[in-house]
Design a protein around this motif. Structure first.
Motif, mmCIF file in Angstrom:
data_model
loop_
_atom_site.group_PDB
_atom_site.id
_atom_site.type_symbol
_atom_site.label_atom_id
_atom_site.label_comp_id
_atom_site.label_asym_id
_atom_site.label_seq_id
_atom_site.Cartn_x
_atom_site.Cartn_y
_atom_site.Cartn_z
ATOM 1 N N LEU A 85 0.874 -1.303 0.047
ATOM 2 C CA LEU A 85 0.044 0.086 0.013
ATOM 3 C C LEU A 85 0.920 1.282 0.147
ATOM 4 O O LEU A 85 0.414 2.336 -0.584
ATOM 5 C CB LEU A 85 -0.952 0.105 1.098
ATOM 6 N N TYR A 112 -3.043 1.683 6.944
ATOM 7 C CA TYR A 112 -3.111 3.031 6.083
ATOM 8 C C TYR A 112 -3.443 4.070 7.117
ATOM 9 O O TYR A 112 -2.832 5.094 7.170
ATOM 10 C CB TYR A 112 -4.274 2.940 5.199
ATOM 11 N N ALA A 116 -0.242 6.297 6.683
ATOM 12 C CA ALA A 116 -0.185 7.010 5.379
ATOM 13 C C ALA A 116 0.449 8.468 5.283
ATOM 14 O O ALA A 116 0.972 8.746 4.233
ATOM 15 C CB ALA A 116 -1.761 6.860 4.860
ATOM 16 N N TYR A 119 3.861 8.085 3.936
ATOM 17 C CA TYR A 119 4.110 7.367 2.415
ATOM 18 C C TYR A 119 4.746 8.607 1.487
ATOM 19 O O TYR A 119 4.338 9.683 1.516
ATOM 20 C CB TYR A 119 2.596 7.097 1.578
#
Length: 332
Positions: A85, A112, A116, A119
């Motif tokens: 992901l 996530y 996230a 990322y």
């Protein structure tokens, strides 16, 4: 200009749209999604919607967002587990946007929610989406799922994303509507990241959070709110167990972040949300939180021009709770 069309439709209309070859996102109950043919679409399970006539709970209808493909710019679908992901922003088009759907309470949802913001390329390319859920009567009996419509496969442990390239003449903008702001109460901090906690630091003093909330008789419809560089970010309460001394959230709390309990509304919850929704422009994509649907008593009520699935979490780059997220397209 609008390249998208959104509507709550019956099964036959959804099939017609899929068979037309259009690129779609589809939200609906698992049984309704499982009856759809393969095609250019992604989807997620949820039976709660803000439809054209107002809030509605339905297991038979589906909410469809239709994207007109721009000449020479073809959308594409990716499926990710928790390990892959972090590539979601790297693989996104340089000019365009991405729509991400995550199954609630899965490992990929947790990954996530917690990671996230770190990322690579996050916040550099427009990213919106939502967290799939189930009917509240089915909690503990059925698991939320996402669908890769290009293969027809359902996943309860994967995320699905539709990347949408745009011509240079168009840009995508992300809007977050949040009713909440920090109250005047003490600073609340946590020593560990996570979705469940026992203790916290109240103005630096270690305190059992469940007991603190009970003592204050806090209305848990009002979330924790962090001030992240001027933006209010909610962490919504899932449950508070004073007997066991545990508190669970719909999103993770993070160590090093200062939270406060949200400021109460001057009026009723539904009045505040209806007023906020009434001022919104029509968007090409919109989703809203199931907690706003429940706490705001939105069934049968409208929220201005904003329609879409009522979800177990919203994505506007990072994971959000108790917000409305919109995406609009505009000429550069």
């Amino acid at each position: 200009m609008s390249a998208w069309r959104q509507a709550l439709v019956d099964h036959d209309m959804a099939v017609t749209l899929i068979e037309s070859g259009a690129w779609l996102t589809v939200a609906g109950d698992e049984a309704a999604l499982s009856r759809l043919p393969r095609g250019n679409w992604i989807g997620g399970t949820i039976p709660y919607f803000m439809g054209q006539e107002g809030g509605v709970t339905t297991r038979g209808q589906l909410f469809v967002t239709v994207l007109d493909q721009f000449a020479g710019h073809v959308p594409f679908v990716k499926v990710h587990d928790a390990d892959t992901l972090p590539q979601v922003c790297l693989e996104a088009p340089e000019n365009g946007f991405s729509l991400l759907i995550l199954p609630a309470f899965s490992a990929v949802h947790g990954a996530y929610a917690q990671h996230a913001p770190s990322y690579e390329d996050m916040y550099m390319k427009p990213l919106v989406g939502w967290v799939a859920g189930v009917h509240l009567d089915d909690m503990g009996q059925r698991r939320p799922k996402v669908v890769d419509g290009t293969t027809g496969r359902m996943h309860e442990d994967r995320a699905v994303v539709l990347h949408v390239p745009l011509p240079d003449s168009l840009g995508a903008d992300v809007r977050i509507v949040n009713l909440f702001e920090q109250g005047e109460g003490p600073r609340i901090q946590f020593e560990h990241d996570g979705f469940e906690v026992r203790d916290c630091l109240i103005d630096g003093v270690r305190t059992p959070l469940a007991a603190y909330l009970q003592e204050r008789r806090h209305d848990t419809r009002l979330p924790l709110v962090a001030d992240c560089n001027g933006a209010a970010v909610n962490v919504s309460f899932r449950w508070v167990d004073a007997t066991q001394g545990q508190v669970a959230f719909y999103g993770p709390v993070f160590r090093g972040i200062e939270y406060r309990l949200a400021r109460p509304f001057a009026g009723q919850y539904h009045e505040a949300f209806s007023q906020a929704g009434a001022d919104l422009p029509e968007a090409q994509f919109s989703c809203n939180c199931i907690l706003n649907y429940l706490y705001g008593e939105l069934e049968g009520r409208r929220t201005g021009e904003a329609i879409g699935p009522m979800t177990f979490g919203e994505v506007a780059y990072q994971l959000l709770n108790q917000t409305m997220v919109q995406l609009t397209l505009s000429l550069r």
